[in-house]
Design a protein around this motif. Structure first.
Motif, short mmCIF file in Angstrom:
data_model
loop_
_atom_site.label_atom_id
_atom_site.label_comp_id
_atom_site.label_asym_id
_atom_site.label_seq_id
_atom_site.Cartn_x
_atom_site.Cartn_y
_atom_site.Cartn_z
N ILE A 1 0.84 -1.20 0.00
CA ILE A 1 0.00 0.00 0.00
C ILE A 1 0.87 1.25 0.00
N ARG A 2 1.92 1.24 0.77
CA ARG A 2 2.81 2.41 0.85
C ARG A 2 3.49 2.67 -0.50
N VAL B 1 2.38 1.78 -3.50
CA VAL B 1 1.36 2.25 -4.44
C VAL B 1 1.02 3.72 -4.15
N GLN B 2 0.91 4.05 -2.89
CA GLN B 2 0.60 5.43 -2.51
C GLN B 2 1.71 6.38 -2.96
N ARG B 3 2.94 6.01 -2.74
CA ARG B 3 4.08 6.85 -3.14
C ARG B 3 4.12 7.00 -4.66
N THR B 4 3.85 5.91 -5.38
CA THR B 4 3.85 5.96 -6.84
C THR B 4 2.74 6.88 -7.35
N ALA B 5 1.57 6.82 -6.73
CA ALA B 5 0.45 7.68 -7.14
C ALA B 5 0.78 9.15 -6.88
N ILE B 6 1.41 9.44 -5.77
CA ILE B 6 1.79 10.82 -5.47
C ILE B 6 2.81 11.32 -6.48
N SER C 1 1.09 11.96 -9.78
CA SER C 1 0.28 13.18 -9.70
C SER C 1 1.16 14.42 -9.82
#
Length: 56
Positions: A25-26, A28-33, A36
């Protein structure tokens, strides 16, 4: 005694699964940020370039 060992093994597997899930999850979250941020930067560059073309 065997049941207690099985319960401990089960808890260890659950803990490991939780750690892997949180790690995933971390990432994926970092990749999405990061994605963006890159989209925002690229959009700003496009707008700037288009404004320069319209002015000059």
């Amino acid at each position: 005694m065997r049941r207690a060992q099985a319960a401990v093994e089960y808890l260890m597997m659950m803990a490991l699964a939780l750690v892997v899930a949180l790690f995933t999850i971390r990432i994926v979250q970092r990749t999405a940020i990061d994605a963006s941020t890159q989209v925002t930067r690229t959009s700003e560059e496009i707008i700037k370039t288009m404004n320069e073309m319209m002015e000059g």
